[in-house]
Design an enzyme around this catalytic site. Structure first.
Site, PDB file in Angstrom:
ATOM      1  N   SER A 187       0.943  -1.217  -0.153  1.00 11.59           N
ATOM      2  CA  SER A 187       0.060  -0.021   0.005  1.00 11.59           C
ATOM      3  C   SER A 187       0.931   1.157   0.058  1.00 11.59           C
ATOM      4  CB  SER A 187      -1.102  -0.061   1.282  1.00 11.59           C
ATOM      5  OG  SER A 187      -1.739  -1.147   1.068  1.00 11.59           O
ATOM      6  N   HIS A 216       0.182   3.489   4.464  1.00  8.55           N
ATOM      7  CA  HIS A 216      -0.959   4.151   3.638  1.00  8.55           C
ATOM      8  C   HIS A 216      -0.519   5.533   3.602  1.00  8.55           C
ATOM      9  CE1 HIS A 216      -2.748   0.262   4.482  1.00  8.55           C
ATOM     10  NE2 HIS A 216      -3.543   0.385   3.423  1.00  8.55           N
TER      11      HIS A 216
END
Length: 328
Positions: free
Chosen positions: A202, A267
């Site tokens: 991610s 993220h």
């Protein structure tokens, strides 16, 4: 194109250096003027008017309108594209991620929430704070995924966004951006969520996505990709839902586990890398990165963060008395 270049100069002349740049297709001001003004090679006002194109050239035209905000740049890219080197980095990363996931899925007979399996967390690819001395784990965690849904989301995004970006900006720039997001993700987790492991690509995916979205916003008037507002909203909703899901798994895991669940900070750090470093990479299509002062400022900032993270990982855990979960 040569005639158009002559007519665009006030003196009606072309100097020797401009001739060399034009004939060698060097990305210079004289070459851009010829592309912008030439009508013998580029007979239509906009690239969308090109007719009779094959499947590949239509795809190249789609990529040009998807990525580049200037019609001159789009036309230059369309007529100079030779698919050499091909966009292989994102494709190879995605294939390896799928293969690794399939191997662990078959071995564990589990395709969702694989992090609840001790054998999964024992993998030498997973980043775990107890194994942070094994430097490769700060990168290799990108090949491991929580489950089928995380793998599908990451693979879809990096193929849809990463491949067009790599076609336009080249393997070197996009691989640098992707790996910077991956490294920043694991280092940020080691600083902000010191007991948590990390899995999934991610960090790199969000670096690509945030860089592309920021580039679209910065060049909103020049972008000609269809339904750009709707697509922007859908991308933000999907990315936000994925972050929300990662937060939920981190703090409210659906099943009891022996240790903390993977962190969601990768993220966010990937998105920061994309907006800072990635926006400059995508904006500087015409100019070498090493010629830009802002590029060196960002590189210096990233190196400073890297050095700080290294010292943090060496000394902070002992100084703060952090109780690390037993390493698998």
């Amino acid at each position: 194109m040569l005639l158009a270049l002559v007519q665009s100069n006030e003196e009606g002349q072309v100097c020797y250096q401009e001739l060399i740049e034009l004939m060698s297709s060097k990305r210079s001001s004289s070459f851009r003027r010829a592309i912008a003004n030439g009508r013998r090679t580029l007979q239509r006002e906009i690239l969308l008017d090109e007719t009779g194109l094959g499947l590949y050239k239509r795809f190249v035209r789609y990529v040009a309108y998807e990525i580049l905000p200037c019609e001159t740049d789009r036309r230059w890219y369309f007529h100079q594209n030779r698919l050499c080197p091909p966009p292989v980095f994102i494709a190879i990363v995605t294939i390896v991620q799928i293969i690794v996931f399939m191997c662990y899925g078959i071995m564990l007979n589990k395709w969702v929430l694989q992090t609840y399996q001790p054998d999964f967390m024992k993998s030498p690819l997973v980043y775990h704070p107890g194994h942070r001395a094994q430097v490769w784990r700060f990168f290799s965690y990108m090949f491991m995924h929580v489950g089928l849904e995380q793998l599908g989301f990451n693979a879809l995004l990096q193929l849809m966004i990463g491949v067009p970006l790599e076609m336009v900006h080249g393997i070197l720039r996009i691989s640098l951006l992707y790996m910077a997001g991956v490294l920043a993700g694991s280092l940020t987790v080691s600083i902000t969520d010191m007991r948590a492991p990390v899995v999934g690509g991610s960090g790199g995916v969000y670096a690509l996505c945030s860089a592309h979205l920021a580039n679209v916003v910065m060049n909103w008037a020049g972008m000609r990709c269809p339904y750009k507002l709707l697509r922007m909203i859908l991308a933000l909703v999907c990315m936000s839902s994925e972050v929300g899901r990662a937060v939920w798994l981190r703090f409210s895991p659906p099943l009891p586990s022996s240790g903390p669940q993977p962190s969601f900070m990768a993220h966010l750090s990937g998105a920061v890398v994309g907006i800072s470093m990635g926006l400059l990479i995508l904006r500087s299509y015409e100019e070498s990165l090493q010629k830009q002062c802002s590029w060196w400022v960002i590189v210096f900032s990233f190196i400073t963060f890297l050095l700080f993270a290294i010292f943090w990982n060496i000394f902070a855990y002992d100084l703060l008395g952090v109780q690390i979960p037993p390493a698998p």
